[in-house]
Scaffold this active site. Structure first.
Site, PDB file in Angstrom:
ATOM      1  N   LYS A   1       8.161  -3.743  -4.906  1.00 39.19           N
ATOM      2  CA  LYS A   1       7.987  -3.119  -3.590  1.00 39.19           C
ATOM      3  C   LYS A   1       6.950  -3.851  -2.743  1.00 39.19           C
ATOM      4  O   LYS A   1       7.151  -4.075  -1.553  1.00 39.19           O
ATOM      5  CB  LYS A   1       7.555  -1.662  -3.732  1.00 39.19           C
ATOM      6  CG  LYS A   1       8.606  -0.704  -4.199  1.00 39.19           C
ATOM      7  CD  LYS A   1       8.132   0.728  -4.090  1.00 39.19           C
ATOM      8  CE  LYS A   1       6.841   0.985  -4.836  1.00 39.19           C
ATOM      9  NZ  LYS A   1       6.951   0.809  -6.293  1.00 39.19           N
TER      10      LYS A   1
ATOM     11  N   VAL B   1       5.774  -6.973  -2.909  1.00 39.07           N
ATOM     12  CA  VAL B   1       6.154  -8.318  -2.466  1.00 39.07           C
ATOM     13  C   VAL B   1       7.235  -8.249  -1.398  1.00 39.07           C
ATOM     14  O   VAL B   1       7.241  -9.049  -0.452  1.00 39.07           O
ATOM     15  CB  VAL B   1       6.581  -9.200  -3.655  1.00 39.07           C
ATOM     16  CG1 VAL B   1       7.884  -8.748  -4.265  1.00 39.07           C
ATOM     17  CG2 VAL B   1       6.694 -10.659  -3.252  1.00 39.07           C
TER      18      VAL B   1
ATOM     19  N   LYS C   1      -0.178   2.566   3.092  1.00 38.13           N
ATOM     20  CA  LYS C   1      -0.006   2.938   1.689  1.00 38.13           C
ATOM     21  C   LYS C   1      -0.500   4.376   1.543  1.00 38.13           C
ATOM     22  O   LYS C   1      -1.708   4.633   1.522  1.00 38.13           O
ATOM     23  CB  LYS C   1      -0.818   1.996   0.787  1.00 38.13           C
ATOM     24  CG  LYS C   1      -0.625   2.245  -0.704  1.00 38.13           C
ATOM     25  CD  LYS C   1       0.723   1.761  -1.200  1.00 38.13           C
ATOM     26  CE  LYS C   1       0.852   1.947  -2.720  1.00 38.13           C
ATOM     27  NZ  LYS C   1       2.116   1.423  -3.239  1.00 38.13           N
TER      28      LYS C   1
ATOM     29  N   PRO D   1      12.634 -14.296  -4.685  1.00 38.83           N
ATOM     30  CA  PRO D   1      12.655 -14.988  -5.967  1.00 38.83           C
ATOM     31  C   PRO D   1      11.484 -14.615  -6.871  1.00 38.83           C
ATOM     32  O   PRO D   1      10.380 -14.330  -6.393  1.00 38.83           O
ATOM     33  CB  PRO D   1      12.597 -16.466  -5.568  1.00 38.83           C
ATOM     34  CG  PRO D   1      11.972 -16.476  -4.219  1.00 38.83           C
ATOM     35  CD  PRO D   1      12.423 -15.212  -3.557  1.00 38.83           C
TER      36      PRO D   1
END
Length: 237
Positions: free
Chosen positions: A15, A17, A37, A202
């Site tokens: 989440k 990244v 957050k 990735p």
């Protein structure tokens, strides 16, 4: 889209990244970004949390970050708040904070804790409740491999039962050497979610020195990037 809620199909799915990649892509397009957050767990006073990690990955760009609450133990927010003797975060507080940030930013990214229905408080308030109060789209971050279709379908079903349509799915950590399940899931995740696949970050992206420059390569145009799902699927066959 001024507020985007980012949830995962579970813990450790990528989440943060993905939030950073969306933020970096938006910053590159000249947009002002805030990252909210609601509840940071498992981090002590003075230690960097998820919002700080997003800021680190995005780099030197101006980025507003805000935590509403922090609890030291790595548990669900409701449990962590109760054990710490601290007040919980409530969905209406998340919505109010996001609206205030949206008044002075082009895009507010709200990153949840764990999965969609992790409890914020004793009344059972969740990130889904905050998203509904905000009438905001929800981006689902999923794992690549075996088991992700069920997790993704359950998350999408929970959203729709609350009259929230998922914006799409992003694979939070695409493996360097994908196995058969991961390769098949590229085609099957949109079916499980009932929403498009909007990117694949990735594995190891957080260690890339050019994260901010490359982030748009991992996200579809719907998220401001250039990633193409059909070309990606063709490449991994």
């Amino acid at each position: 889209m001024t507020v985007l809620v980012i949830t995962g199909t579970g813990t450790e799915v990528g989440k943060t990244v993905v939030t950073a990649a969306v933020a970096a892509t938006a910053v590159a397009a000249g947009r002002s970004i805030a990252v909210l957050k609601p509840a940071q767990t498992g981090v002590g006073p003075g230690e960097p949390g998820d919002a700080a990690e997003v800021a680190r990955l995005v780099g030197g760009a101006a980025l507003t970050t805000l935590e509403l609450a922090r609890y030291p133990e790595p548990l669900a927010p409701d449990t962590a708040a109760r054990r710490a003797g601290l007040p919980p975060v409530r969905p209406h507080e998340v919505a109010e904070a996001a609206r205030k940030l949206a008044a002075s930013h082009d895009l507010v990214l709200v990153e949840g804790a764990g999965g969609l229905l992790v409890r914020f408080d004793a009344e059972g308030g969740t990130l889904a409740d905050a998203a509904r109060l905000l009438d905001a789209p929800v981006l689902v971050v999923a794992r690549a491999g075996l088991g992700t279709l069920n997790e993704t379908a359950l998350t999408a079903e929970a959203l729709r039962s609350r009259r929230i349509a998922p914006l799409g799915v992003v694979v939070g950590s695409w493996p360097r050497d994908p196995d058969l399940a991961a390769r098949c899931n590229v085609a099957d995740l949109p079916t499980a979610a009932g929403a498009p696949l909007l990117g694949a970050v990735p594995e190891g992206a957080v260690a890339a020195g050019d994260f901010r420059l490359r982030a748009g390569d991992w996200l579809s145009p719907r998220l401001g990037g250039s990633w193409d799902a059909a070309a990606f699927a063709a490449d991994i066959r």
